[in-house]
Enzyme design. Structure first.
Site, PDB file in Angstrom:
ATOM      1  N   GLY A  58       0.970  -1.165   0.023  1.00  0.00           N
ATOM      2  CA  GLY A  58      -0.098   0.052   0.008  1.00  0.00           C
ATOM      3  C   GLY A  58       1.014   1.236  -0.178  1.00  0.00           C
ATOM      4  O   GLY A  58       1.914   1.255  -0.760  1.00  0.00           O
ATOM      5  N   GLU A  59       0.715   1.990   0.990  1.00  0.00           N
ATOM      6  CA  GLU A  59       1.634   3.331   1.063  1.00  0.00           C
ATOM      7  C   GLU A  59       1.849   3.162   2.485  1.00  0.00           C
ATOM      8  O   GLU A  59       1.266   3.387   3.399  1.00  0.00           O
ATOM      9  CB  GLU A  59       0.748   4.602   0.675  1.00  0.00           C
ATOM     10  CG  GLU A  59       1.624   5.620   0.423  1.00  0.00           C
ATOM     11  CD  GLU A  59       2.633   5.432  -0.622  1.00  0.00           C
ATOM     12  OE1 GLU A  59       2.488   5.162  -1.638  1.00  0.00           O
ATOM     13  OE2 GLU A  59       3.903   5.927  -0.512  1.00  0.00           O
ATOM     14  N   SER A  60       3.334   3.051   2.797  1.00  0.00           N
ATOM     15  CA  SER A  60       3.511   3.050   4.235  1.00  0.00           C
ATOM     16  C   SER A  60       3.399   4.145   5.094  1.00  0.00           C
ATOM     17  O   SER A  60       3.021   4.076   6.152  1.00  0.00           O
ATOM     18  CB  SER A  60       5.234   2.643   4.391  1.00  0.00           C
ATOM     19  OG  SER A  60       6.186   3.686   3.475  1.00  0.00           O
ATOM     20  N   CYS A 100       6.033  -5.426   0.333  1.00  0.00           N
ATOM     21  CA  CYS A 100       6.162  -4.080  -0.152  1.00  0.00           C
ATOM     22  C   CYS A 100       6.129  -2.884   0.815  1.00  0.00           C
ATOM     23  O   CYS A 100       7.057  -2.856   1.742  1.00  0.00           O
ATOM     24  CB  CYS A 100       5.371  -3.818  -1.328  1.00  0.00           C
ATOM     25  SG  CYS A 100       5.819  -2.613  -2.376  1.00  0.00           S
ATOM     26  N   ARG A 141      12.744   3.428  -0.167  1.00  0.00           N
ATOM     27  CA  ARG A 141      11.548   3.347  -0.784  1.00  0.00           C
ATOM     28  C   ARG A 141      11.557   3.910  -2.106  1.00  0.00           C
ATOM     29  O   ARG A 141      12.716   4.435  -2.587  1.00  0.00           O
ATOM     30  CB  ARG A 141      10.645   4.686   0.069  1.00  0.00           C
ATOM     31  CG  ARG A 141      10.234   4.242   1.662  1.00  0.00           C
ATOM     32  CD  ARG A 141       9.414   5.156   1.981  1.00  0.00           C
ATOM     33  NE  ARG A 141       8.130   5.208   1.370  1.00  0.00           N
ATOM     34  CZ  ARG A 141       7.412   6.494   1.553  1.00  0.00           C
ATOM     35  NH1 ARG A 141       7.703   7.450   2.029  1.00  0.00           N
ATOM     36  NH2 ARG A 141       6.134   6.333   0.687  1.00  0.00           N
ATOM     37  N   ILE A 176       5.619  -2.898  -7.668  1.00  0.00           N
ATOM     38  CA  ILE A 176       4.692  -1.678  -7.791  1.00  0.00           C
ATOM     39  C   ILE A 176       5.258  -0.330  -6.643  1.00  0.00           C
ATOM     40  O   ILE A 176       5.206  -0.719  -5.591  1.00  0.00           O
ATOM     41  CB  ILE A 176       3.223  -1.814  -7.084  1.00  0.00           C
ATOM     42  CG1 ILE A 176       2.586  -2.840  -8.154  1.00  0.00           C
ATOM     43  CG2 ILE A 176       2.365  -0.577  -7.447  1.00  0.00           C
ATOM     44  CD1 ILE A 176       1.187  -3.406  -7.595  1.00  0.00           C
ATOM     45  N   ARG A 177       5.866   0.468  -7.298  1.00  0.00           N
ATOM     46  CA  ARG A 177       6.792   1.365  -6.363  1.00  0.00           C
ATOM     47  C   ARG A 177       7.441   0.782  -5.450  1.00  0.00           C
ATOM     48  O   ARG A 177       7.239   1.336  -4.275  1.00  0.00           O
ATOM     49  CB  ARG A 177       5.619   2.754  -6.236  1.00  0.00           C
ATOM     50  CG  ARG A 177       5.136   3.565  -7.720  1.00  0.00           C
ATOM     51  CD  ARG A 177       3.999   4.229  -7.117  1.00  0.00           C
ATOM     52  NE  ARG A 177       4.176   4.969  -5.783  1.00  0.00           N
ATOM     53  CZ  ARG A 177       4.873   6.039  -5.585  1.00  0.00           C
ATOM     54  NH1 ARG A 177       5.896   6.631  -6.598  1.00  0.00           N
ATOM     55  NH2 ARG A 177       4.789   6.564  -4.380  1.00  0.00           N
ATOM     56  N   HIS A 192       4.524  -7.836  -4.737  1.00  0.00           N
ATOM     57  CA  HIS A 192       3.002  -8.138  -4.228  1.00  0.00           C
ATOM     58  C   HIS A 192       3.083  -9.743  -4.586  1.00  0.00           C
ATOM     59  O   HIS A 192       2.538  -9.861  -5.856  1.00  0.00           O
ATOM     60  CB  HIS A 192       2.449  -7.454  -5.286  1.00  0.00           C
ATOM     61  CG  HIS A 192       2.248  -5.959  -4.656  1.00  0.00           C
ATOM     62  ND1 HIS A 192       1.067  -5.367  -3.618  1.00  0.00           N
ATOM     63  CD2 HIS A 192       3.022  -5.085  -4.637  1.00  0.00           C
ATOM     64  CE1 HIS A 192       1.395  -4.373  -3.209  1.00  0.00           C
ATOM     65  NE2 HIS A 192       2.504  -3.855  -3.786  1.00  0.00           N
ATOM     66  N   GLU A 208       0.796 -11.379  -3.570  1.00  0.00           N
ATOM     67  CA  GLU A 208      -0.615 -11.805  -3.547  1.00  0.00           C
ATOM     68  C   GLU A 208      -1.288 -11.334  -4.938  1.00  0.00           C
ATOM     69  O   GLU A 208      -2.654 -12.028  -5.168  1.00  0.00           O
ATOM     70  CB  GLU A 208      -1.387 -11.069  -2.583  1.00  0.00           C
ATOM     71  CG  GLU A 208      -1.657  -9.517  -2.793  1.00  0.00           C
ATOM     72  CD  GLU A 208      -0.501  -8.727  -2.708  1.00  0.00           C
ATOM     73  OE1 GLU A 208       0.820  -9.364  -2.628  1.00  0.00           O
ATOM     74  OE2 GLU A 208      -0.679  -7.459  -2.885  1.00  0.00           O
TER      75      GLU A 208
HETATM   76  N1  GLN Z   1       5.998   3.051  -2.402  1.00  0.00           N
HETATM   77  C1  GLN Z   1       5.489   2.541  -1.083  1.00  0.00           C
HETATM   78  C2  GLN Z   1       5.871   3.248  -0.126  1.00  0.00           C
HETATM   79  O1  GLN Z   1       6.689   3.574   0.047  1.00  0.00           O
HETATM   80  C3  GLN Z   1       5.045   1.020  -1.400  1.00  0.00           C
HETATM   81  C4  GLN Z   1       4.619   0.524  -2.640  1.00  0.00           C
HETATM   82  C5  GLN Z   1       3.706  -0.650  -2.475  1.00  0.00           C
HETATM   83  O2  GLN Z   1       3.494  -1.467  -1.287  1.00  0.00           O
HETATM   84  N2  GLN Z   1       3.273  -1.101  -3.481  1.00  0.00           N
HETATM   85  O3  GLN Z   1       5.098   2.817   1.086  1.00  0.00           O
END
Ligand code: GLN
Length: 195
Positions: free
Chosen positions: A49-51, A81, A108, A136-137, A172, A174
């Protein structure tokens, strides 16, 4: 393998997909939305997700101490992630970690802006020689402590690792139908229940 309950921290991210991957391996998936629900599970997956957002929600719902206690109890935790970033003891450019339990230093969004997301075929030690991983990112593990076992690298960068009860990956697992890495985590949970 019976009666293994694996929780998925359900504050943000691809929660349902993780639950499906757990069930596909024959364990019971438990959605963890309240800190009390941590007491019901033998292991915990922290999704991507987004930390920064997840950290905000962890604080808002009073999860930080319960998560640290969960780690202290020795129960396995798997960060994927953003979840890996939350587990890491140090984060490039940050003074403080989040949960800060796994002896890795992470960076990150470290695969560049041009290629935000991509797939790569990985050889993951103890898991699979041909694992399609969705990034993903994604973060990567810049350096790891001596007790950390590196499980996979991509372009020379560490993207999966284990330190005892902790498992972390940059990608990821999943998001495909290949649930072997989740299966590996479930075997860690199974082992820890026997001890
Ligand atoms: N870019 C996100 C972060 O820094 C991590 C990306 C992800 O979980 N797919 O938290």
């Amino acid at each position: 393998m019976t009666d293994i309950k694996v929780g998925v921290l359900g504050l943000q991210g691809a929660v349902r997909e993780h639950m499906n991957a757990i069930e596909a391996n024959g364990a019971t998936a438990v959605l963890v939305k309240n800190k009390e629900e941590l007491n019901e599970v033998d292991g915990l997956i922290i999704p991507g997700g987004e930390s920064t957002t997840m950290r905000r929600l962890i604080d808002k719902y009073d999860f930080m101490n319960p998560l640290k206690k969960f780690a202290e109890s020795g129960k396995p935790m798997f960060g994927t992630c953003a979840g890996l970033i939350l587990l890491a003891k140090s984060i490039e450019g940050y003074k403080e970690p989040h949960i800060g339990v796994m002896d890795v230093h992470v960076e990150r969004n470290s695969f560049g802006r041009q290629v935000d997301s991509f797939e790569a075929n990985l050889d993951i030690a103890n898991v699979a020689e041909d694992f399609t991983a969705v990034f993903i990112r994604a973060p990567h593990i810049v350096s790891a402590g001596e007790n950390v076992e590196v499980l996979a690298k991509h372009n020379g960068r560490i993207v999966a690792a284990r330190e005892g009860q902790f498992l972390g990956c940059s990608f990821h697992p999943e998001l495909t139908q290949d649930h072997r890495l989740t299966g590996y985590f479930i075997s860690m949970v199974d082992e820890s229940k026997k001890n």
